[in-house]
Scaffold this active site. Structure first.
Site, PDB file in Angstrom:
ATOM      1  N   HIS A 104      36.434  37.910  41.452  1.00  0.00           N
ATOM      2  CA  HIS A 104      35.917  37.140  40.362  1.00  0.00           C
ATOM      3  C   HIS A 104      35.500  38.037  39.214  1.00  0.00           C
ATOM      4  O   HIS A 104      35.139  39.292  39.526  1.00  0.00           O
ATOM      5  CB  HIS A 104      34.579  36.396  40.758  1.00  0.00           C
ATOM      6  CG  HIS A 104      34.958  35.305  41.909  1.00  0.00           C
ATOM      7  ND1 HIS A 104      35.260  34.135  41.460  1.00  0.00           N
ATOM      8  CD2 HIS A 104      34.913  35.455  43.080  1.00  0.00           C
ATOM      9  CE1 HIS A 104      35.590  33.307  42.509  1.00  0.00           C
ATOM     10  NE2 HIS A 104      35.175  34.149  43.458  1.00  0.00           N
ATOM     11  N   LYS A 157      40.869  52.603  42.035  1.00  0.00           N
ATOM     12  CA  LYS A 157      41.861  53.022  40.892  1.00  0.00           C
ATOM     13  C   LYS A 157      43.068  53.445  41.816  1.00  0.00           C
ATOM     14  O   LYS A 157      43.014  53.600  43.029  1.00  0.00           O
ATOM     15  CB  LYS A 157      41.272  54.244  40.248  1.00  0.00           C
ATOM     16  CG  LYS A 157      40.004  53.865  39.360  1.00  0.00           C
ATOM     17  CD  LYS A 157      39.660  55.175  38.733  1.00  0.00           C
ATOM     18  CE  LYS A 157      38.415  54.490  37.585  1.00  0.00           C
ATOM     19  NZ  LYS A 157      37.686  55.541  37.069  1.00  0.00           N
TER      20      LYS A 157
END
Length: 177
Positions: A104, A157
């Site tokens: 979300h 990442k």
């Protein structure tokens, strides 16, 4: 709530229940892993040969899922696939790892959290990757070939080839020689 919404909710709940039952089956290659593979194929996934699904994994929904050959998915693993998830050949996914290709967004202008939009970003896990127990992989990450994700790490990442990453958030701690 309309009748159409009630029927839709019942259908979704029934599918989730069936999926949970299927993935509780033991990890024996034939017939149980074959049955799990066929179940995923019916959901639209692409599944390579000799994938081992340990009991107790959760795959929601199976759409946009590609699993390579000789992949090992341990007990308690959760895969959220609606953003897209590719898992390369000879990948090991440790106990209770969580791989989320959908999540979300944080709503703008202090709007209620409930109104945040769906965030869907593809995750790519290349060949020969080892994801340790309790690791979490977040949407949009690419894990390059030969990387190792330490147990308990949160990957936010991209991860370079043949690196070992650890921590929260995960950082390169060394390169594999």
């Amino acid at each position: 709530m309309t009748v159409k919404q009630i029927i839709r909710d019942f259908a979704i709940s029934s599918f989730e229940f069936l999926s949970d039952i299927v993935f509780l089956l033991p990890r024996h290659k034939i017939p149980f892993n074959l049955f799990k593979r066929i179940f995923l194929l019916l959901m639209g996934a692409k599944v390579g040969k000799w994938v081992t699904f340990y009991p107790g994994i959760s795959i929601k929904t199976g759409r946009k899922l590609i699993i390579g050959n000789y992949v090992d998915i341990s007990s308690g693993v959760m895969l959220a696939t609606d953003g897209g998830l590719e898992i390369g050949d000879r990948t090991l996914i440790g106990f209770r790892a969580i791989i989320l290709s959908d999540s979300h967004e944080i709503p703008q202008n202090n709007a209620p959290i409930f109104y945040g939009k769906q965030l869907r970003k593809k995750i790519v896990i290349k060949n020969d990757v080892w994801i340790g127990a309790n690791a979490i992989i977040l949407p949009g990450v690419i894990i390059e070939e030969g990387a190792i994700i330490a147990a308990g790490s949160i990957v936010t990442k991209d991860v370079p080839s043949y690196s070992i990453v650890a921590g929260i958030p995960a950082k390169v701690i060394k390169m594999r020689n």
